[in-house]
Structure formats: C-alpha cells, structure tokens
Design an enzyme around this catalytic site. Structure first.
Site, PDB file in Angstrom:
ATOM      1  N   TYR A   1       0.805  -1.321   0.204  1.00 21.05           N
ATOM      2  CA  TYR A   1      -0.113  -0.004  -0.164  1.00 21.05           C
ATOM      3  C   TYR A   1       0.937   1.370  -0.078  1.00 21.05           C
ATOM      4  CZ  TYR A   1      -4.108  -2.859   0.193  1.00 21.05           C
ATOM      5  OH  TYR A   1      -5.008  -3.540   0.066  1.00 21.05           O
TER       6      TYR A   1
ATOM      7  N   ASP B   1      -8.131   5.596  -4.411  1.00 24.31           N
ATOM      8  CA  ASP B   1      -7.715   6.762  -4.854  1.00 24.31           C
ATOM      9  C   ASP B   1      -8.553   8.121  -4.776  1.00 24.31           C
ATOM     10  OD1 ASP B   1      -9.108   7.408  -7.510  1.00 24.31           O
ATOM     11  OD2 ASP B   1      -8.212   5.916  -8.346  1.00 24.31           O
TER      12      ASP B   1
ATOM     13  N   HIS C   1     -14.792   1.214  -0.731  1.00 22.41           N
ATOM     14  CA  HIS C   1     -13.511   0.296  -0.246  1.00 22.41           C
ATOM     15  C   HIS C   1     -12.458   1.157   0.431  1.00 22.41           C
ATOM     16  CE1 HIS C   1     -14.672  -2.961  -3.629  1.00 22.41           C
ATOM     17  NE2 HIS C   1     -15.374  -3.017  -2.475  1.00 22.41           N
TER      18      HIS C   1
ATOM     19  N   ASN D   1     -12.823   2.563  -5.985  1.00 22.96           N
ATOM     20  CA  ASN D   1     -11.328   3.001  -5.880  1.00 22.96           C
ATOM     21  C   ASN D   1     -11.024   3.506  -4.733  1.00 22.96           C
ATOM     22  OD1 ASN D   1     -11.647   1.988  -8.590  1.00 22.96           O
ATOM     23  ND2 ASN D   1     -11.640   3.976  -9.510  1.00 22.96           N
TER      24      ASN D   1
ATOM     25  N   SER E   1     -14.828  -4.597 -13.573  1.00 27.40           N
ATOM     26  CA  SER E   1     -14.966  -6.046 -13.950  1.00 27.40           C
ATOM     27  C   SER E   1     -16.148  -6.836 -13.756  1.00 27.40           C
ATOM     28  CB  SER E   1     -13.878  -6.772 -13.760  1.00 27.40           C
ATOM     29  OG  SER E   1     -13.462  -6.949 -12.428  1.00 27.40           O
TER      30      SER E   1
HETATM   31  P1  OAD Z   1     -10.522  -4.885 -12.072  1.00 30.03           P
HETATM   32  O1  OAD Z   1      -9.141  -4.955 -12.304  1.00 30.03           O
HETATM   33  O2  OAD Z   1     -11.298  -6.118 -11.641  1.00 30.03           O
HETATM   34  O3  OAD Z   1     -11.238  -4.254 -13.537  1.00 30.03           O
HETATM   35  C1  OAD Z   1     -11.110  -3.073 -14.059  1.00 30.03           C
HETATM   36  C2  OAD Z   1     -11.811  -3.025 -15.425  1.00 30.03           C
HETATM   37  O4  OAD Z   1     -11.486  -1.803 -16.177  1.00 30.03           O
HETATM   38  C3  OAD Z   1     -11.834  -4.227 -16.445  1.00 30.03           C
HETATM   39  O5  OAD Z   1     -12.890  -4.551 -16.930  1.00 30.03           O
HETATM   40  C4  OAD Z   1     -11.241  -3.327 -17.464  1.00 30.03           C
HETATM   41  O6  OAD Z   1     -11.550  -4.036 -19.003  1.00 30.03           O
HETATM   42  C5  OAD Z   1     -11.603  -1.986 -17.353  1.00 30.03           C
HETATM   43  N1  OAD Z   1     -10.627  -0.954 -17.885  1.00 30.03           N
HETATM   44  C6  OAD Z   1      -9.334  -1.199 -18.090  1.00 30.03           C
HETATM   45  N2  OAD Z   1      -8.713   0.025 -18.856  1.00 30.03           N
HETATM   46  C7  OAD Z   1      -9.775   0.404 -19.069  1.00 30.03           C
HETATM   47  C8  OAD Z   1     -10.047   2.181 -19.575  1.00 30.03           C
HETATM   48  N3  OAD Z   1      -8.830   2.639 -19.796  1.00 30.03           N
HETATM   49  N4  OAD Z   1     -11.326   2.567 -19.575  1.00 30.03           N
HETATM   50  C9  OAD Z   1     -12.372   1.824 -19.464  1.00 30.03           C
HETATM   51  N5  OAD Z   1     -12.188   0.657 -18.640  1.00 30.03           N
HETATM   52  C10 OAD Z   1     -11.072   0.102 -18.429  1.00 30.03           C
HETATM   53  O7  OAD Z   1     -11.156  -3.762 -11.010  1.00 30.03           O
HETATM   54  P2  OAD Z   1     -12.285  -3.312 -10.297  1.00 30.03           P
HETATM   55  O8  OAD Z   1     -13.583  -3.720 -11.198  1.00 30.03           O
HETATM   56  O9  OAD Z   1     -12.375  -1.938  -9.837  1.00 30.03           O
HETATM   57  O10 OAD Z   1     -10.994  -4.435  -4.033  1.00 30.03           O
HETATM   58  O11 OAD Z   1     -11.787  -4.210  -9.117  1.00 30.03           O
HETATM   59  C11 OAD Z   1     -13.065  -4.273  -8.019  1.00 30.03           C
HETATM   60  C12 OAD Z   1     -12.205  -4.581  -6.585  1.00 30.03           C
HETATM   61  O12 OAD Z   1     -11.376  -5.626  -6.786  1.00 30.03           O
HETATM   62  C13 OAD Z   1     -11.226  -3.452  -6.211  1.00 30.03           C
HETATM   63  O13 OAD Z   1     -12.103  -2.303  -5.551  1.00 30.03           O
HETATM   64  C14 OAD Z   1     -10.424  -4.040  -5.448  1.00 30.03           C
HETATM   65  C15 OAD Z   1     -10.232  -5.158  -6.301  1.00 30.03           C
HETATM   66  O14 OAD Z   1      -9.480  -6.562  -5.468  1.00 30.03           O
HETATM   67  C16 OAD Z   1     -10.281  -4.672  -2.980  1.00 30.03           C
HETATM   68  O15 OAD Z   1      -9.171  -4.692  -2.909  1.00 30.03           O
HETATM   69  C17 OAD Z   1     -11.258  -5.078  -1.699  1.00 30.03           C
END
Ligand code: OAD
Length: 239
Positions: free
Chosen positions: A52, A93, A108, A91, A177
């Site tokens: 982190y 951030d 989160h 996020n 995702s």
């Molecule tokens: P993921 O890494 O699971 O998914 C990111 C998504 O963003 C994917 O579906 C990509 O296709 C999409 N993506 C990537 N680049 C992009 C761009 N330039 N424009 C638009 N889309 C884009 O991330 P999260 O869904 O945020 O939790 O993950 C959910 C949670 O899982 C997070 O908050 C974190 C993680 O483990 C914890 O740490 C508890």
C-alpha cells in the site's frame, strides 16, 4: 435526472494507476489473499504496508484524467438542472475528488487515510505506514493500517449506497470488471427496481449481459461523450 454511477479501477487506468484483473493488473503479480485480507496483515504486516505504501506513492504523483473531469462536469450540470449525481466508487484513489466531483462515496475506503485498530482513529495520511509507527492519538504501535476495505471485510456506507441506488433513475457502471460483490450485484438491484442500466468499460464485464446498454472503449474517450449526451438531454432515463 438522478444518476447513480459505480466506478472501478478502469476509470483511473489512463491516469497510470494499475487495475487488478487485467493482464498486467495487481492480482496477476501479487496474491490478494496475502496483501488484501485481515489474515494477510496479521501474518506479514510489513509486506502489506509495503504494497500500500507503493500504491500511495503512485497516487501522489497521478493526475485525474478526462473521464474523472467529465464526471465533475456531470455533477455540476445535473445540479443546475435540479438533478443529482450519486458517485459510488470502489477505488481507493482520490482522483474523482481532484477531477471536480464534490460528493464521492468510497465503498472500499481511501488510500490517503490511515486507521488505528487500537483506538479507531481515522486520519488523513500521505506518508508511508509501518508496524512500528505509533498512532498519533493513542500512541500505541502496531495498530496503524490503511483505511481500506480488504476481502472478507464489510464495504463502507452500504445503507446510504442502497438508498441512493433504488432512488436513482439511471444506473451507470464505469471501468469495473463486475467480479467483486456487493458492487457487482448493483446492476441486478437496479434492474429489479426498474432502473435503466448502462455499462461503459474497455471490454465487456462479467455481468455485461445484464445491462440495457453497453459501450466499449477507453474511459477518457467514452465518458466525456456520454456526459455531453446526458447534459444535452439525449440520454433519457428510460429508452
Ligand atoms: P478490475 O481490475 O477487476 O477491473 C477493471 C476493469 O476496467 C476491467 O473490466 C477492464 O476492462 C476495465 N478497464 C481497463 N482499462 C480501462 C480504460 N482505460 N477505460 C475503461 N475501462 C478500462 O478492477 P475493479 O472492478 O475496480 O477491491 O475491481 C474491484 C475490486 O477488486 C477493487 O476495488 C479491489 C479489487 O480486488 C479490493 O481490494 C477489496
């Protein structure tokens, strides 16, 4: 119009902050069970702090992108028209705030805050954390941790989030995702409440088939275009 937006790591990808599940994402290199669980922190707190600390340093040099800024414009534009934006982000951030959104709900947690597990203090924190750091309030060591939600912990602000979700007229998911619950289930809750749903993402998410409308491409291109459409009245809550 009242709009509920859920964002994920994809909206910050073009600001240089990595995602989790993409090819080079954090969970392709590191084990989330070791770095993002309470047990992982108990077993190896130094490793968790290091992970982190690196992310905090990356965040301090990152800038909000055109997608974050467009959502700032959307919040202001909806308010002028008597509507409201509820921005819920997974996020940790602060790029939504720095992109101009005034009210952001971090389900989160927040990387620029630290929490003391001894006394419960939550404080703004921009420095590295370490096991030997004393809490600025109770002065005990060993209890400081990032103010983020780990796997197996309860996300924050869930009552407020569900109230806003069922009270919205449009649900939009951006850059996530759809792999992590409860956020991944918001689209189903919106559908049950009869709310129009839209996904904006680089690729189809795991629950893409549930959405009424889907748009695929980089967030910095698609989100500003979508915001223009909404503010021009060309994206009604119901088709
Ligand atoms: P993921 O890494 O699971 O998914 C990111 C998504 O963003 C994917 O579906 C990509 O296709 C999409 N993506 C990537 N680049 C992009 C761009 N330039 N424009 C638009 N889309 C884009 O991330 P999260 O869904 O945020 O939790 O993950 C959910 C949670 O899982 C997070 O908050 C974190 C993680 O483990 C914890 O740490 C508890």
């Amino acid at each position: 119009m009242n709009i509920f937006i859920l964002t994920g790591a994809g909206i910050s990808a073009e600001s240089g902050l990595g995602t989790f599940r993409d090819k080079d994402g954090a969970w392709s290199k590191f084990d989330p069970m070791k770095l993002a669980t309470p047990q992982g922190f108990r077993r190896a707190p130094d490793d968790v702090h290091h992970f982190y600390n690196m992310r905090r340093r990356d965040l301090l040099t990152a800038e909000p992108n055109a997608a974050h800024q467009a959502l700032g414009r959307l919040e202001a534009g909806l308010a002028e028209r008597g509507g409201e934006l509820f921005l819920c982000t997974q996020n940790i951030d602060n790029l939504h705030e720095r992109g101009g959104v005034r009210r952001v709900v971090h389900m989160h947690g927040e990387l620029l805050k630290a929490r003391c597990t001894h006394c419960g203090l939550v404080a703004e924190w921009h420095e590295d954390l370490a096991v030997e750091l004393p809490c600025p309030d109770c002065k005990r060591t060993g209890g400081m941790r990032p103010h983020v939600v780990w796997f197996e912990e309860m996300p924050l602000h869930m009552d407020e989030i569900f109230d806003a979700l069922v009270g919205a007229e449009l649900f939009v998911s951006i850059g996530t995702s759809g792999a992590v619950y409860p956020a991944a289930g918001f689209v189903q809750s919106a559908k049950h409440a009869g709310i129009r749903t839209c996904e904006i993402n680089l690729d189809p998410s795991e629950n893409a088939f549930v959405f009424d409308e889907r748009r695929y491409g980089p967030a910095t291109e698609l989100v500003p275009l979508w915001v223009d459409e909404v503010l021009a009245g060309g994206f009604p809550a119901r088709a």
